[in-house]
Scaffold this motif. Structure first.
Motif, short mmCIF file in Angstrom:
data_model
loop_
_atom_site.label_atom_id
_atom_site.label_comp_id
_atom_site.label_asym_id
_atom_site.label_seq_id
_atom_site.Cartn_x
_atom_site.Cartn_y
_atom_site.Cartn_z
N ASN A 190 -27.99 43.93 -6.87
CA ASN A 190 -28.38 43.15 -8.03
C ASN A 190 -29.89 43.14 -8.21
O ASN A 190 -30.39 43.28 -9.32
N TRP B 163 -31.77 44.92 -11.30
CA TRP B 163 -32.62 44.10 -12.18
C TRP B 163 -34.00 44.73 -12.31
O TRP B 163 -34.55 44.81 -13.42
N PRO C 2 -34.96 36.59 -11.38
CA PRO C 2 -33.95 35.54 -11.27
C PRO C 2 -33.91 34.81 -9.94
O PRO C 2 -33.36 33.71 -9.85
N ASP C 3 -34.46 35.38 -8.86
CA ASP C 3 -34.41 34.72 -7.56
C ASP C 3 -35.58 35.21 -6.70
O ASP C 3 -36.32 36.12 -7.09
N THR D 234 -35.48 39.01 -5.61
CA THR D 234 -35.87 39.92 -6.68
C THR D 234 -37.35 39.81 -6.97
O THR D 234 -38.03 40.81 -7.25
N ARG D 235 -37.88 38.60 -6.90
CA ARG D 235 -39.30 38.40 -7.14
C ARG D 235 -40.15 39.15 -6.10
O ARG D 235 -41.15 39.78 -6.44
#
Length: 469
Positions: A143, A147, A256-257, A260-261
């Motif tokens: 995910n 992303w 989103p989280d 991911t950041r």
């Protein structure tokens, strides 16, 4: 004869949906309807029909429209199932409409299972355009990676704020390797108090470089080549000099989280480092003048083949852009570990698994480009150049594939090392189990989305012929 009025109503799924929408468990609903929890459980599992008395209790207790509650289920499910059994994959079976309606009305659980399987089949048919989503990876990592790819693709792999700031910084460092390399280390030391130190093998356990935050020291393994050392220094310089630009870009992207950041921030730092070492205007000019001669780009900017290839994909500034390029990195086992495309090219999004492409030949001739003209399932053609990358400490060999639409082939002769690309295009697809190209003699598996069409009286060229839908 049983009439429509006498037909028993099995509406368990509808009853279960209603209960969940009301936020009730079975015991609470049973109490409000004045029945036992076990009876309600039988109703929801379609082990008992819904009587007229129960319908009235539902209508009075929860103020629902009985006609909508009864009519909606069978009609909707029956219509959906009818479309499933009209699909070319099973159309020849000739399932009668009344059989479909009987399943929809009396076996809603079976209907729902069939619909889920059909939706999965539909996803598989669309897989050539979304093949990255089907790779076997941990869900969270997949995910986050997906992303990040989508975000960069939406920006056409060009981040103008970071690129502009990096280009201005590179101008302060001076042109040419002889000036830039010592200037980067001097800037780290003078402005940010960070020393660069090459350390002996064994000092850094399982790492090629390490930043000692407390001692303000960037330690580089002696095993690293000069290109890798330069990039490591550029990464630390980007994190120090362009921290505000990178932070603003991370905030603007809205990851989103946290996972991911962090992945995004690491990608932006690498992007900034590449933009420092390979300043936009200077790098683009050399690429165009040399017709994308990778050996010259490597030598002029002191970078690796992979670094130069990935930088080419990011040259999409509206006022000064390169040939639209895509890049893929494939490991020894054939797994695609990196995909970058400035224009959404099919080959970069879904290619890499077709044996007909022949890119694996690059591993047998390291350092030499393997050029091909390939045709995607939608008919678009691409010139591709595959080149094996020698193994590095602790890493197996890999391969970099660069390419562009064939209409630009004349502009990349320095990359292909050919005056003209091949005339005959190789038709390729995704991996065999997702590919619907008919008549392929090299097919290793039938497509999961089609029905085999075998005969005892004929032997077609393809080992797995299938029916057209």
């Amino acid at each position: 004869m049983t009439t429509h009025q006498d037909r028993k109503l099995y509406l368990g799924p509808r009853l279960r949906v209603l209960r969940r929408e009301l936020g009730l468990n079975q015991a609470q609903m049973a109490q409000e309807l004045g029945v036992s929890p076990s009876y309600l459980n039988h109703l929801e599992r379609n082990q008992r029909p819904l009587t007229a008395q129960m319908l009235l209790r539902l209508a009075n207790t929860y103020e629902i429209d009985v006609r909508d509650f009864v009519a909606g289920a069978a009609q909707a499910d029956g219509g959906d199932l009818q479309s499933v059994f009209a699909d070319g994959l099973v159309r020849d079976i000739g399932i009668a409409r009344n059989e479909v309606m009987e399943v929809a009305e009396n076996y809603p659980g079976v209907s729902e299972a069939i619909m889920r399987l059909y939706r999965a089949l539909t996803d598989l048919r669309e897989a050539p355009g979304r093949v990255e989503e089907l790779t076997v990876r941990p869900v969270s990592a997949s995910n986050a990676v997906q992303w990040l790819r989508d975000m960069l693709q939406a920006r056409r792999y060009h981040l103008s704020d970071i690129d502009d700031a990096a280009e201005a910084l590179a101008a302060d460092l001076g042109a040419g390797l002889e000036a830039m390399r010592p200037a980067m280390r001097a800037m780290l030391a003078d402005r940010y108090g960070i020393r660069v130190q090459v350390v002996e093998d064994g000092v850094l356990v399982d790492a090629l470089w390490h930043y000692d935050f407390h001692r303000r020291r960037l330690m580089l393994s002696e095993r690293m080549d000069e290109q890798s050392r330069q990039f490591a220094v550029a990464v630390r310089l980007a994190e120090s000099a362009l921290a505000d630009r990178i932070r603003a870009e991370v905030d603007r992207a809205g990851a989103p989280d946290d996972e991911t950041r962090m992945l995004l921030r690491r990608a932006l730092v690498s992007y900034a480092a590449a933009a420092i070492v390979m300043p936009y205007a200077r790098f683009l000019q050399v690429a165009q003048d040399s017709h994308y001669d990778m050996e010259l780009l490597k030598a002029r900017f002191g970078v690796s083949y992979e670094q130069a290839a990935q930088r080419l994909v990011t040259l999409t500034r509206p006022t000064a852009r390169s040939v639209p390029m895509f890049m893929m990195k494939i490991d020894w086992a054939g797994a695609v570990s990196k995909r970058c495309t400035s224009d959404g090219a099919w080959v970069a999004r879904a290619g890499g698994g077709c044996a007909r492409w022949g890119v694996q030949r690059a591993f047998r001739q390291p350092g030499e480009p393997v050029t091909a003209l390939v045709e995607a399932p939608d008919g678009e053609r691409f010139v591709t150049v595959a080149r094996a990358i020698p193994p590095r400490p602790g890493r197996a060999p890999s391969m970099i594939i660069l390419g562009c639409p064939d209409r630009h082939a004349g502009q990349i002769s320095g990359l292909t090392r050919m005056s003209a690309p091949p005339v005959d295009a190789i038709p390729i697809g995704p991996r065999c189990h997702l590919c619907e190209r008919a008549g392929c003699p090299d097919r290793a598996l039938p497509p999961v989305t089609r029905v085999l069409d075998l005969s005892d009286y004929a032997r077609p060229a393809s080992p797995y012929p299938f029916r057209a839908i």
